[in-house]
Design a protein around this motif. Structure first.
Motif, short mmCIF file in Angstrom:
data_model
loop_
_atom_site.label_atom_id
_atom_site.label_comp_id
_atom_site.label_asym_id
_atom_site.label_seq_id
_atom_site.Cartn_x
_atom_site.Cartn_y
_atom_site.Cartn_z
N CYS A 43 0.84 -1.18 0.00
CA CYS A 43 0.00 0.00 0.00
C CYS A 43 0.89 1.24 0.00
N GLY A 44 0.22 2.39 -0.21
CA GLY A 44 1.00 3.61 -0.35
C GLY A 44 1.82 3.49 -1.62
N THR A 45 3.09 3.87 -1.54
CA THR A 45 3.93 3.75 -2.73
C THR A 45 4.81 2.52 -2.65
N GLY A 46 4.52 1.65 -1.68
CA GLY A 46 5.34 0.46 -1.52
C GLY A 46 5.42 -0.39 -2.78
N TRP A 47 4.30 -0.43 -3.52
CA TRP A 47 4.30 -1.26 -4.73
C TRP A 47 5.33 -0.78 -5.74
N LEU A 48 5.58 0.54 -5.76
CA LEU A 48 6.51 1.08 -6.76
C LEU A 48 7.93 0.59 -6.53
#
Lengths: 761, 293
Positions: free
Chosen positions: A202-207
């Motif tokens: 979640c957040g920008t963790g996926w990036l």
């Protein structure tokens, strides 16, 4: 201070205070009312309405004043239920709102207990310096949650939850962002694809799982989806185990009004499919036997090198002309006796030779050069940086030398020789196909010169080959558009010394081609072109159709406008290819009938050679047409290998004596044997043919009559029809028209004095 | 009780009898009165920011209209753009249009930045040392825990950013005493106690009142009011609570941490909260640089 305020107001003002307090809510569009009931330990009493705003009153169809002091349970059924209104906390419950008309509507109510004492915080409002220590009664503020609002909100929530549930259990990795690039939810499938807990994504963790060099592209795609576009892109993700997965990501924008823009996305793991596609792409570009790039790859490679070339995968991006400083050489290596190996030792041996040759060729070139196998026993090398002829020669020699050592196949030592053609890319725009064609021409030259050698493409050779290729295309087009001309050469009854004018009997139709740019094309040239491109049947059919139409026109003119003379028939040349084509006879019949003629009106001229090549088939066709009235002439008679035996069976009506016999005819008039001797062997042959024809019941036409002398000999031999420049060259239909208007008589014009009606052939 | 202010869709009044507040001692009324006046006056000084706040709560607004309004305040626009280009929002360097920036950071964050601008937080007095650092840490941490609590991260982030708004208002309206209160408090808990003692209300309550005054959706001031009130709190409020707690753990390591389980009704434990430390710190540092620039 607050206590003072409170005391100054007195206990009796409590309802007024409450109303004053709540007049603030009067302007609001939320339905609000205030209720109160005596505080325990007073006798338990039902809560009553102390105040209601206009919105609430309107909702119930009453005036605000009408509601005052009503037991709240009368307007909001269930609001007085035990536990609905409690002192300790806010509550939410469902009631039935009863309108003035008696209508009942279920609606939700939120109830806030009014604190006993105002705290310092409330005094922040300068506008309301009152305390509301409501000693005797407990008060509540009730707000009706607008049913529509609630319903739509509930529906929205339900939809969101449904979506969340579906997405959560979906096997398709799914991402949801409420705002911006930061994910608010990912499902288990996405988490397990990357092998990390969903929360970390979640957040920008996926990036952080996007490979570094792809992250910019992904961010751009996210920017696009946030701007409202649907986007689909491929990218690579790294799993927690360090594995790289190819994925196709599809993002659809989702907007929450008054909140922002996010997106919903799915991620498809396409690693396996991609691997398969890569394999297929490799196979599409490579020769599986040798592993070398194939024809397609070669053409693409050349396309990239050629300025302005139609590169198959340029995808609309014009490539800058990648013209290196020194020219690029394209070499074609063609094995000289490969067919012998393949046929003699079997295809396995042939394959082994090809593999070995490929291996050796790869070693002769530099890094960055290309060795490809476009097909068969041909290899094409694209070598960069060949500044001058000596470099070209060195490269070609290197290739030839590489093949000198014998190739061992099944214990046999085979000598492989090759011919090498070379083309230097000139920098002129052109197609990759053309380059391959050119280098093929050069290779052909090398092979023609004896094999085992190399040849740089000669400009003349290239021009010739190119021109002939162009002619094929143009001839095809001319035939398709029917723009090929037909000229006519009269066949005449020859004049005699006493009556020198000849009389037109029939005409031979001849194809003529005036090229729009190159001018008239020599018939021998274009017929050869037609033969090579298999256009002969179309050519024959075209001439027949035009000739039939013209004859029909002349006939019609003779009847209608009194054209004094009309050819008895038209003769057309028919090639062996046409004859053996399916449906030839039917085609002739249809064409003749379409012009309103009968088969008797046409004469099919067939060469002796054509008949000899496929006698049986041709004869069947010709006999069939003859039976129905068509005439058949044997063209160029005497040049083939006709045996007397089959002459008897020839399905023919005329013999046309070849011009080679006529050319050598000399005047033999006068004196018997001596005269015959003086006429030479040609005369003897001509005499024999004429006599033979007569014996077989065939008519004779002599071709190529150019002089009075030839004419006179033929007349003397009893030849009743001749054709040649003495009387007329092939002419346009307009010129022929004039001849016909003059009654079909033609004055002899001996060679050297061009006839005014001459048309350059 | 907390007095509902005259506006449409009155917020549910925050029960004022909650522990942690008490009757205002003498002198407090003037301060609170000044604060109330300031809440009314501030919008007039930053009319664009005020309009942004109003529009962000209007369901008819979209990113374009909000971006247009935002564009009238260059300083605020620059701030939103810088934030949108931070790594936190994942689109570093790709956001140049105000409307797109609004989309990227979300309406709620734009609104919080507008509040900060309107409240003059760009230029906080010296006595509010580490004000922004604490606020941004709180915001980032609240956003990070939001997911675990079923709260939308942008809501938690934007509310966390404003949790300390009340401090700035107190400094402005009680410049003589509040700095001393700040300086004298050893940790946050002491500060809250001192505030309640002096004004009858904590700075988070003042923050809540400001949001209510500026027409934030009801649940936001209600949530802020619950941050320092013991007992049950809405999930949004819990996320801010935890955000505040983590920011204090990071900036005041000497202070005795309050158990996360207790703050969150058992939904987040200390281990989980502490696991966010480095990420929160890292993100907050970048953001702080951008906001301060």
């Amino acid at each position: 201070m607050f206590d003072e305020v409170w005391r100054s107001q007195g206990e009796d003002v409590a309802p007024g205070v409450a109303a004053a307090l709540l007049h603030l809510a009067a302007a609001g569009d939320q339905p609000v009312l205030v209720v109160s009931r005596p505080r325990p330990p007073e006798a338990p009493e039902r809560p009553r309405v102390r105040w209601a705003n206009a919105t609430l009153a309107a909702l119930l169809g009453a005036a605000p004043g009408d509601l005052l002091d009503l037991a709240v349970g009368r307007v909001l059924r269930g609001a007085d239920a035990p536990g609905a209104l409690v002192r300790e906390r806010c509550t939410r419950f469902t009631v039935e709102a009863v309108t003035a008309s008696g209508e009942v509507r279920a609606t939700e109510v939120a109830a806030w207990p009014v604190p006993e004492r105002i705290s310092g915080f409330g005094a922040v409002s300068e506008r309301l310096r009152v305390d509301v220590a409501l000693a005797a009664e407990d008060h509540w503020v009730l707000q009706l949650l607008s049913p529509d609002d609630e319903r739509s909100r509930a529906a929205l929530r339900a939809a969101e939850e449904r979506f969340a549930t579906l997405a959560q259990d979906s096997p398709v990795p799914t991402l949801v962002s409420d705002v911006g690039a930061r994910l608010s939810r990912v499902n288990d499938a996405f988490a397990s694809l990357l092998g990390v807990p969903a929360q970390e994504l979640c957040g920008t963790g996926w990036l952080t799982h996007v490979l570094d060099d792809e992250r910019g592209r992904v961010a751009q795609a996210v920017a696009d989806v946030l701007a409202g576009e649907r986007v689909v892109f491929d990218t690579r993700l790294r799993t927690s185990a360090g594995q790289v997965r190819w994925v196709t990501v599809r993002l659809a924008p989702s907007r929450t009004p008054g909140y922002g823009a996010g997106f919903v996305g799915t991620v498809e793991d396409v690693t396996d499919r991609r691997a398969r596609e890569n394999r297929l792409a490799y196979q599409a570009q490579h020769d599986l036997l040798t592993g070398l790039p194939n024809r397609l790859a070669l053409l693409e490679h050349l396309g990239e090198l050629l300025p302005d070339a139609a590169c198959p995968d340029a995808a609309g991006v014009p490539l800058p002309p990648v013209h290196p400083a020194a020219p690029v050489g394209v070499l074609m290596v063609d094995l000289d006796d490969f067919k012998t190996v393949n046929d003699g030792l079997g295809p396995e041996a042939g394959d082994a030779v090809l593999v070995e040759v490929a291996r050796r060729l790869v070693r002769t070139v530099r890094t960055g050069d290309l060795v490809s196998r476009p097909g068969g026993d041909e290899f094409v090398l694209v070598c960069h940086d060949l500044p001058d002829e000596s470099a070209v020669e060195a490269t070609a020699r290197r290739v030839l030398d590489a093949l000198v050592a014998p190739v061992e196949v099944n214990g046999l030592r085979l000598r492989v020789a090759a011919s090498v053609g070379v083309v230097l890319l000139s920098g002129e725009p052109g197609g990759a196909e053309e380059v391959v064609r050119d280098v093929g021409i050069a290779t052909h030259e090398a092979k023609a010169a004896g094999g085992g050698r190399w040849a740089l493409l000669d400009e003349d050779v290239r021009q010739r080959a190119r021109r002939s290729l162009r002619l094929v295309a143009d001839l095809r087009e001319a035939l398709a558009r029917g723009t090929l001309d037909v000229h006519y050469q009269p066949v005449v009854r020859p004049g005699t010394p006493t009556r020198p004018h000849a009389q037109l009997l029939s005409v031979e139709a001849l194809a003529r081609w005036r090229h729009p740019e190159l001018g008239p094309i020599d018939p021998a040239t274009f017929i050869e072109v037609a033969e090579r491109a298999n256009l002969v049947p179309a050519l024959d059919a075209h001439v027949l159709a035009v000739a039939c139409r013209d004859l029909a026109t002349w006939r019609a003119e003779a009847t209608a406008a009194g054209l004094p003379h009309v050819p008895r028939r038209v003769a057309v040349n028919v090639s062996a290819v046409s004859l053996s084509a399916d449906g030839f006879a039917d085609g002739v019949r249809r064409t003749v009938a379409a012009a309103g003629l009968r088969l008797e009106d046409v004469c099919l001229e067939v060469t002796e050679t054509a008949l000899a090549s496929d006698l049986r088939a041709c004869r069947t066709v010709l006999e069939e047409l003859r039976r129905d009235g068509a005439l058949v002439a044997i063209d160029d008679f005497g040049t083939g290998y006709s045996s007397l035996a089959y002459l008897v069976d020839l399905p023919a009506d005329h013999l046309k004596v070849d011009r080679s016999f006529v050319r050598d005819l000399r005047g033999g008039r006068g004196t018997g044997a001596a005269g015959a001797a003086r006429g030479g062997p040609a005369r003897a042959v001509a005499a024999a043919i004429v006599s033979l024809a007569r014996t077989l019941g065939l008519d004779v036409v002599a071709e190529g009559v150019e002089t009075h002398e030839q004419n006179d000999v033929l007349v003397e031999l009893g030849c009743e029809a001749v054709q040649g420049y003495l009387y007329a060259r092939p002419m346009t239909r307009e010129d022929l028209w004039r001849v016909l208007c003059d009654g079909g008589t033609l004055a002899p014009q001996p060679a050297g004095l061009p006839s005014p009606r001459q048309v350059p052939a | 009780m907390s007095v509902p202010r005259p506006r449409a869709g009155a917020a549910p009044p925050v029960p004022a009898s909650a522990p942690g507040t008490s009757a205002a001692p003498g002198g407090a009324v003037e301060v609170l009165g000044r604060i109330s006046a300031a809440l009314d006056d501030l919008p007039a000084h930053r009319p664009v920011a005020a309009r942004v706040i109003a529009q962000a709560d209007d369901h008819r607004s979209d990113a374009r209209s909000l971006g247009q309004t935002l564009g009238c305040d260059p300083a605020l626009t620059a701030k939103v753009l810088r934030l949108a280009n931070s790594a936190y929002f994942g689109l570093s360097g790709r956001v140049s249009a105000p409307a797109f920036a609004v989309t990227v950071v979300g309406f709620s964050t734009v609104r919080s930045l507008a509040v900060a601008a309107m409240a003059g937080l760009e230029d906080v007095p010296e006595s509010l040392e580490e004000f922004w650092e604490r606020s941004v840490l709180t915001a980032v941490a609240a956003g990070e825990v939001a997911g675990r609590l079923g709260v939308k991260a942008p809501d938690a982030f934007s509310l966390g950013l404003l949790a300390r708004l009340g401090q700035a208002l107190l400094v402005r309206c009680d410049p003589d005493r509040y700095p001393a209160v700040l300086a004298g408090a050893a940790d946050r808990e002491e500060l809250l106690a001192a505030e309640v003692h002096l004004y009858g209300s904590s700075h988070t309550r003042v923050s809540a009142e400001a949001l209510a005054a500026w027409s934030f959706p009801d649940e936001l001031p209600a949530a802020l009011a619950q941050v320092d009130a013991p007992g049950w709190a809405s999930p949004l409020s819990v996320s801010v609570r935890l955000g505040v707690e983590l920011s204090e753990r990071l900036l005041a390591p000497a202070r005795a941490p309050r158990p996360a389980g207790h703050l969150s009704g058992g939904r987040v434990d200390d281990g989980e909260l502490d696991a966010l430390r480095s990420r929160v710190q890292q993100v907050a540092q970048e953001m702080l640089r951008l906001l301060a620039a």
